[in-house]
Design a protein around this motif. Structure first.
Motif, PDB file in Angstrom:
ATOM      1  N   THR A 117       0.701  -0.954  -0.541  1.00  0.00           N
ATOM      2  CA  THR A 117       0.278   0.097   0.118  1.00  0.00           C
ATOM      3  C   THR A 117       0.909   1.552   0.019  1.00  0.00           C
ATOM      4  N   LYS A 118       0.112   2.310  -0.501  1.00  0.00           N
ATOM      5  CA  LYS A 118       0.919   3.488  -0.373  1.00  0.00           C
ATOM      6  C   LYS A 118       0.273   4.376  -0.992  1.00  0.00           C
ATOM      7  N   ILE A 119       0.528   4.997  -0.611  1.00  0.00           N
ATOM      8  CA  ILE A 119      -0.222   6.553  -0.078  1.00  0.00           C
ATOM      9  C   ILE A 119       0.472   7.918  -0.515  1.00  0.00           C
ATOM     10  N   ARG A 120      -1.109   8.452  -1.769  1.00  0.00           N
ATOM     11  CA  ARG A 120       0.251   9.601  -2.733  1.00  0.00           C
ATOM     12  C   ARG A 120      -0.983  11.283  -2.978  1.00  0.00           C
ATOM     13  N   GLY A 121      -0.749  11.682  -3.427  1.00  0.00           N
ATOM     14  CA  GLY A 121      -1.796  12.764  -4.147  1.00  0.00           C
ATOM     15  C   GLY A 121      -2.146  13.493  -2.991  1.00  0.00           C
ATOM     16  N   GLU A 122      -2.466  14.566  -3.083  1.00  0.00           N
ATOM     17  CA  GLU A 122      -2.788  15.814  -2.516  1.00  0.00           C
ATOM     18  C   GLU A 122      -4.625  15.649  -2.310  1.00  0.00           C
ATOM     19  N   ASP A 123      -5.197  14.981  -2.901  1.00  0.00           N
ATOM     20  CA  ASP A 123      -6.298  14.644  -2.613  1.00  0.00           C
ATOM     21  C   ASP A 123      -6.624  13.664  -1.959  1.00  0.00           C
ATOM     22  N   PHE A 124      -5.882  13.250  -1.366  1.00  0.00           N
ATOM     23  CA  PHE A 124      -6.367  11.703  -0.294  1.00  0.00           C
ATOM     24  C   PHE A 124      -7.423  11.715  -0.065  1.00  0.00           C
ATOM     25  N   ASP A 125      -8.173  11.158   0.031  1.00  0.00           N
ATOM     26  CA  ASP A 125      -9.235  10.655   1.072  1.00  0.00           C
ATOM     27  C   ASP A 125      -9.505   9.656   1.743  1.00  0.00           C
ATOM     28  N   ILE A 126      -8.818   9.182   2.976  1.00  0.00           N
ATOM     29  CA  ILE A 126      -8.517   7.716   4.325  1.00  0.00           C
ATOM     30  C   ILE A 126      -9.515   7.266   4.095  1.00  0.00           C
ATOM     31  N   TYR A 127     -10.892   8.182   3.730  1.00  0.00           N
ATOM     32  CA  TYR A 127     -12.108   7.069   3.264  1.00  0.00           C
ATOM     33  C   TYR A 127     -12.531   5.869   1.957  1.00  0.00           C
TER      34      TYR A 127
END
Length: 262
Positions: A117-127
């Motif tokens: 798993t990799k989180i990226r992007g400024e518009d990230f929405d955790i839900y």
């Protein structure tokens, strides 16, 4: 590779790892099926593969598997901020969810399924991202079998804006971790995950994370009928024979690990 090759597994090897014969597993599955029939509040009979998946990640504890299957169906209305995103037909799930969550086609030598798993992007929405993870796991429930699950979390692109969006409530609902390992280098990671099964992004021999992500998005679309069914599925609490005995809202106390890689 096609979507059919995303979850190859060694069912017989997993059974042997737990000391289970085919007859033993068939018997455990039948026990669970009979239990489901005795629970009028549950909305469906899970597939045999789904039952065995839950048995395996709960070390073939029949009672724990009952609890986790019950929670699998019960939890959806309890966390609407996540599960309301799970229907693939809603606009929020049509585009890029600003994060990647994929499984690797090859399992480890001890038959663990590895997820990256990799989180990226400024518009990230955790839900929205958690909904994507849940949807991918839904496919695994019906088509995979593993001795356990191992999560590799790539923090490379993580920044403060992402952290600010990870509310305590969201983090609590993502807590399915039994073992955490922090790694300062890929060489350290290779001690836990064989290099050859990792994507080329991490020095391995598997196709890239981007290619795996595209295959998984296609796989989810191919299984849209299941997600349509889940969107309408509800537990009838008025028919529940006894209160659900569970001390974790996620209901997972099984064979989970998480690896963090910088």
């Amino acid at each position: 590779m096609t979507t059919k090759g995303l979850l190859p597994n060694d069912r017989r090897g997993v059974r042997a790892a737990f000391g289970k014969s085919d007859k033993d597993v068939d018997g455990d599955i039948e026990i669970i099926r009979n239990w489901v029939k005795s629970q009028p509040h549950l909305p469906e009979m899970p597939s045999d593969n789904m039952i065995e998946f839950f048995l395996a990640i709960n070390k073939f504890s029949v009672e724990r598997t009952k609890q986790k299957l019950d929670m699998y169906y019960t939890i959806r209305p309890l966390i609407p901020e996540i599960y309301d995103h799970c229907n693939l037909r809603i606009p929020q799930m049509q585009g890029d969810n600003a994060g990647v969550f994929v499984s690797l086609p090859k399992q480890t030598k001890d038959l663990y399924r590895v997820y990256i798993t990799k989180i990226r992007g400024e518009d990230f929405d955790i839900y929205q991202f958690l909904a994507h993870m849940i949807n991918l796991m839904e496919i695994a429930f019906h088509h995979d079998i593993a001795q356990g699950l191992l999560f590799v979390v790539d923090h490379t692109d993580l920044n403060m804006s992402h952290v600010m969006k990870m509310t305590p409530s969201a983090i609590k609902r993502l807590t399915i971790v039994l073992e955490i390992h922090l790694h300062s280098s890929l060489e350290d990671l290779y001690e836990h995950v064989p290099r050859e099964i990792l994507p080329i992004d991490y020095g391995g021999e598997e196709i890239s994370v981007k290619e795996l992500n595209e295959l998984w998005k296609k796989c989810l679309r191919e299984n849209s009928e299941r997600f349509d069914k889940l969107a309408k599925m509800k537990v009838n609490e008025e028919l529940r024979p006894a209160p659900l005995d569970n001390d974790d809202i996620l209901g997972y106390h099984g064979n989970f690990k998480k690896l963090d890689v910088d």
